[in-house]
Structures are given as structure tokens and as C-alpha cells.
Design an enzyme around this catalytic site. Structure first.
Site, PDB file in Angstrom:
ATOM      1  N   GLN A 263      62.841  24.271  60.248  1.00 40.76           N
ATOM      2  CA  GLN A 263      63.464  23.786  61.663  1.00 40.76           C
ATOM      3  C   GLN A 263      62.574  24.104  62.604  1.00 40.76           C
ATOM      4  OE1 GLN A 263      66.645  22.126  61.703  1.00 40.76           O
ATOM      5  NE2 GLN A 263      65.891  22.404  59.523  1.00 40.76           N
ATOM      6  N   HIS A 266      60.119  20.956  63.593  1.00 40.76           N
ATOM      7  CA  HIS A 266      60.767  19.776  64.161  1.00 40.76           C
ATOM      8  C   HIS A 266      60.071  19.320  65.460  1.00 40.76           C
ATOM      9  CE1 HIS A 266      63.800  17.857  61.753  1.00 40.76           C
ATOM     10  NE2 HIS A 266      64.314  19.129  61.471  1.00 40.76           N
ATOM     11  N   GLU A 331      73.604  25.391  64.849  1.00 37.36           N
ATOM     12  CA  GLU A 331      73.764  24.117  64.164  1.00 37.36           C
ATOM     13  C   GLU A 331      73.714  24.289  62.753  1.00 37.36           C
ATOM     14  OE1 GLU A 331      71.087  20.025  63.868  1.00 37.36           O
ATOM     15  OE2 GLU A 331      70.150  21.870  64.526  1.00 37.36           O
ATOM     16  N   HIS A 332      72.658  25.116  62.303  1.00 31.40           N
ATOM     17  CA  HIS A 332      72.457  25.427  60.888  1.00 31.40           C
ATOM     18  C   HIS A 332      72.734  26.932  60.908  1.00 31.40           C
ATOM     19  CE1 HIS A 332      69.981  21.940  61.187  1.00 31.40           C
ATOM     20  NE2 HIS A 332      70.631  21.434  60.630  1.00 31.40           N
ATOM     21  N   ASP A 365      69.717  18.792  54.775  1.00 31.43           N
ATOM     22  CA  ASP A 365      69.145  17.930  55.592  1.00 31.43           C
ATOM     23  C   ASP A 365      69.139  16.335  54.755  1.00 31.43           C
ATOM     24  OD1 ASP A 365      68.695  19.325  57.924  1.00 31.43           O
ATOM     25  OD2 ASP A 365      66.729  19.810  57.421  1.00 31.43           O
ATOM     26  N   HIS A 424     111.701   4.709  84.669  1.00 29.30           N
ATOM     27  CA  HIS A 424     111.651   5.367  83.541  1.00 29.30           C
ATOM     28  C   HIS A 424     112.755   5.575  82.964  1.00 29.30           C
ATOM     29  CE1 HIS A 424     107.194   5.724  84.243  1.00 29.30           C
ATOM     30  NE2 HIS A 424     106.983   6.481  82.854  1.00 29.30           N
TER      31      HIS A 424
END
Length: 433
Positions: A263, A266, A331-332, A365, A424
Site C-alpha cells: 500500500q 501507491h 481501509e484494509h 485488490d 393531512h
């Protein structure tokens, strides 16, 4: 290549403060970017195709002369698929099959029930009419993102899927186009940036407006998605990639170091964190990082990521590590431990959970099956991975029998008059016996 990485200990008095400092991140979206995107959106809304053409020629160094040149044909997509080497075609097909098999399990079905007086209540599930998929272009090539975004939409029953992908200087990426063909994308336009998001949101003479826009992009794309939200739905505003690993010290430290790298490579804002109750193991992973980093193609990016946002954290126990993970809401999350199912019971906040020593995050992924579009920046506390349900709508169903209208009407009348909403009340009262 000497690598510095933050070391924290959960027993330190100021640990929570140190942890929050480590997690702090704000996407640099300045006022200039915001105003520029506003201008682009306004221009696309007023000038349609011509604005999109002008921006595409300007930003992507293209030389398009008319709107028809912005769209690729199904024949071109098929040609990209047919031209793939066998190994890439097989890998793409395998990944697509697995993503589809998993997505099929997520489909929501309509339901209803009948009460004793004949009143029927239920929920009707309807796919979106049209969805837009943004795919990054240029140096980036993400066929996996095409599969992850397009296949759930198709499984949901979306009638038409529109993909936009920039092609700088007119260069297309065959793997991305092949993935679009394999996923059943209906139309592909070679445009990108904020102008593509605006075109999908509001429509132009050639590009149909969609109900929802999904897919990652740069700061201009992310800002545009924020600004068109409300006109259309969006999946999420994704932050930098994140991985959090909890390890009991029994996994090969080289494996863990490489998982952190997966990761961190990235971009320099990505975050890679390891939690362990074994201090010696943290030392071993630090040594593995030092040993393996010089071998990496993206060594400088990994080094920047690990030194600014990475950490090795000593906890008192694996249960405490799980609580730290819940605070981070990654996230992971890799549970690289002897009994991942037992530890998983303590996890409340995570986008995707990778169970056991052999389950590398990288498998998720590309080809495990579950979606790789995941909540980042702590949003896993309240949001979920992209899935078929993101392309389906729920409508409530209410059918009142005469008897049901008489019973419910009395209740509604009392509550409506209590709110001083006389029309109503009378609307319900007309139907009383």
C-alpha cells in the site's frame, strides 16, 4: 537505504494523542482548485460538448475536432480484448468471474407482507437507469478498477453503464479497454478530469446524464464529485490507500514488510501500520523493511510513505490491537494471527478484513472477489465497500385495504391534528368508515 519509521507503544501515557497525530490527514484542496472546478462545471453545463472538447484538447493534449471522436466503439473495445496476450486475458477473465460470483450474492430482492386486515407493506428494489464510471488514465492503468466498478453495476441490473477515461495525447490503454469490454460497459468516452464528471452529472448533446458516478480520480475529479453530489449520487470521496496489519509475531517478517509496501507504494500519502504484542517481531519487521526496500521499483515513494505516515506499534495484547484497529477504522485490515476468526469477532470498523497468514491484501485488490473500492480515512466507522447495493434503489410499498385505511386513518388523524396539519388529518379522515 536507511528507513525511519515511527515507533509507538500503547502503554505510553500520550499514546492516543500520538495515534491521532499519525492518522491526521487532510487532502490539499485549496480555494484555487475549488474555483477552477466550479468554472469547469459551469462551462460544461452551458456549452456542453464544445466545452468538453476544448478542455480535453487543452488538458490531455488531444486534437479532437468533433464530439463523435470522443467515443470509442464496441468494435474498438472488442479489438482490445482480442489483442490481449493469453496470460493477461486469462487473468482478467478469472478476476472478472470471481468479482461477478461475489457480487451475485449481494443482490437485494423485493419483499412484502400482508397484515391481518389485508394491508400490504413491502419494499421494491429497482436498479439505477444509468451509472457513470470514472477510470483514471495517463500513466495509471487500472483494469482492476474497471472490473470492480462495472461488474456490480451490471449484476444490479443497471440499464446503461457509461465509462469515461482520459487518453492523454490520444493514447489508449488496451488492458483498460479490454476490461471494459469484458465487464459489459455500454459506452466509453475518452475524456477525463472535472469536465468528464460534469458531463456525466448534467449531460451534454453526446454524453447522457447518469444517476450515480463511481470510480477514483485526482484532486480535480474528487472535488468535482463533491460539487455535483445532490444532482447525482457518488460512491465516496476516496483518500490515500491504507493498510493496517495485526500480527502475533509468528508470520515471516519479510511477508509483513512486503504487505506494508504493497500500500505504501501507491503514493507518499498512503498509510501502512503494523500492530503487534511482540516487540522483538516489530524489530524483525523493521530489519526486513531495511533489507527489502532497496529492491523495490518504487522505493522512494515507499520510503516517503513509511517515514511520514507509517508506524510500528507495540500493544499489550492482540485484543488491545483490535481496539486500536477499531479506532483507526482502516481501509484494509490484515489479521495475520493463528486464530483470525476469534480476533475478527473483536473488529467493528474496517473496509475489508484479510484473514490469516496467507491472505495478502494484494489478492483483494485484484482477484479474490470482494470489491476493492473501500472506505478510507476512518470512514469505515460508518460506510461500506462498493457493491451491488450501491446500484440499487429501495422504494417503500404501502397498500391499504378499506379496513386498514379505517384503522390507520384514525391514528394518522390524531397525530396530524397534533401537528396542526389539518389537510393531512382530513385526507385520512375521508377514508374512515
Amino acid at each position: 537505504m536507511t528507513q525511519t519509521i515511527t515507533r509507538l507503544n500503547s502503554s505510553d501515557a500520550n499514546f492516543q494523542q500520538q495515534l491521532q497525530q499519525l492518522l491526521a490527514f487532510e487532502e490539499s484542496s485549496d480555494d484555487t482548485v475549488h474555483q477552477r472546478v466550479l468554472d469547469i462545471i459551469a462551462n460544461v453545463r452551458s456549452k456542453g460538448d464544445q466545452a468538453v472538447l476544448d478542455y480535453t484538447n487543452q488538458f490531455d493534449q488531444c486534437s479532437l475536432t468533433n464530439a463523435a471522436e470522443m467515443e470509442l466503439t464496441q468494435e474498438q473495445l472488442k479489438a482490445a480484448w482480442d489483442s490481449l496476450p493469453e496470460d493477461k486475458a486469462d487473468a482478467l477473465q478469472t478476476a472478472a468471474n470471481r468479482v461477478q460470483a461475489y457480487a451475485e450474492k449481494q443482490k437485494m430482492e423485493s419483499w412484502q407482507y400482508t397484515e391481518a386486515d389485508g394491508t400490504i407493506l413491502g419494499q421494491k428494489i429497482t436498479p439505477l437507469d444509468r451509472a457513470g464510471l470514472y477510470v483514471p488514465g495517463g500513466k495509471a492503468s487500472y483494469p482492476s478498477s474497471v472490473l470492480m466498478n462495472a461488474i456490480p453495476a451490471k449484476v444490479a441490473g443497471v440499464r446503461e453503464l457509461i465509462m469515461v477515461v482520459p487518453t492523454p495525447q490520444g493514447h489508449t490503454n488496451e488492458l483498460v479497454l479490454a476490461a471494459a469490454y469484458l465487464s459489459g460497459v455500454d459506452r466509453v468516452f475518452t475524456i477525463g478530469g472535472a469536465q468528464a464528471v460534469a458531463a456525466l452529472a448534467y449531460g451534454t448533446e453526446s454524453i447522457p446524464a447518469v444517476e450515480k458516478i463511481v470510480g477514483p480520480g485526482n484532486i480535480y475529479v474528487a472535488t468535482a464529485k463533491k460539487l455535483v453530489f445532490g444532482q447525482v449520487g457518488i460512491d465516496m470521496i476516496a483518500g490515500p490507500s491504507e493498510i493496517l496489519i495485526i500480527c502475533d509475531g509468528k508470520t515471516d517478517p519479510d511477508w509483513i514488510a512486503m504487505d506494508l509496501f504493497s500500500q505504501a507504494e501507491h503514493d507518499q500519502d498512503a498509510q501502512a501500520i503494523l500492530l503487534s504484542d511482540d516487540a522483538d517481531f516489530l524489530d524483525a519487521v523493521a530489519q526486513s523493511i531495511e533489507k527489502l526496500l532497496p529492491e523495490m521499483e518504487r522505493a522512494e515513494i515507499i520510503k516517503a510513505s513509511l517515514s511520514t505516515r507509517g508506524a510500528l506499534i507495540k500493544t499489550e495484547s492482540l485484543i488491545e490491537a483490535a481496539e486500536v484497529a477499531n479506532t483507526i477504522a482502516p481501509e484494509h485490515l490484515e489479521l495475520s494471527v493463528a486464530d483470525p476468526e476469534a480476533l475478527c469477532a473483536h473488529i467493528r470498523n474496517a473496509g475489508a478484513i484479510f484473514m490469516g497468514r496467507y491472505t495478502a491484501e494484494a489478492l483483494g485488490d485484484y482477484c479474490a472477489g470482494p470489491n476493492h473500492v473501500l472506505p478510507t480515512s476512518g470512514t469505515a466507522r460508518f460506510s461500506s465497500p462498493l457493491g451491488v447495493y450501491d446500484f440499487q434503489k429501495r422504494s417503500s410499498l404501502i397498500f391499504c385495504s378499506a379496513e386498514g385505511a379505517n384503522t390507520l386513518g384514525k391514528t394518522a388523524s390524531v397525530l396530524a391534528r397534533g401537528e396542526s396539519l389539518t389537510a393531512h388529518a382530513r385526507s385520512a379522515e375521508y377514508r374512515l368508515k
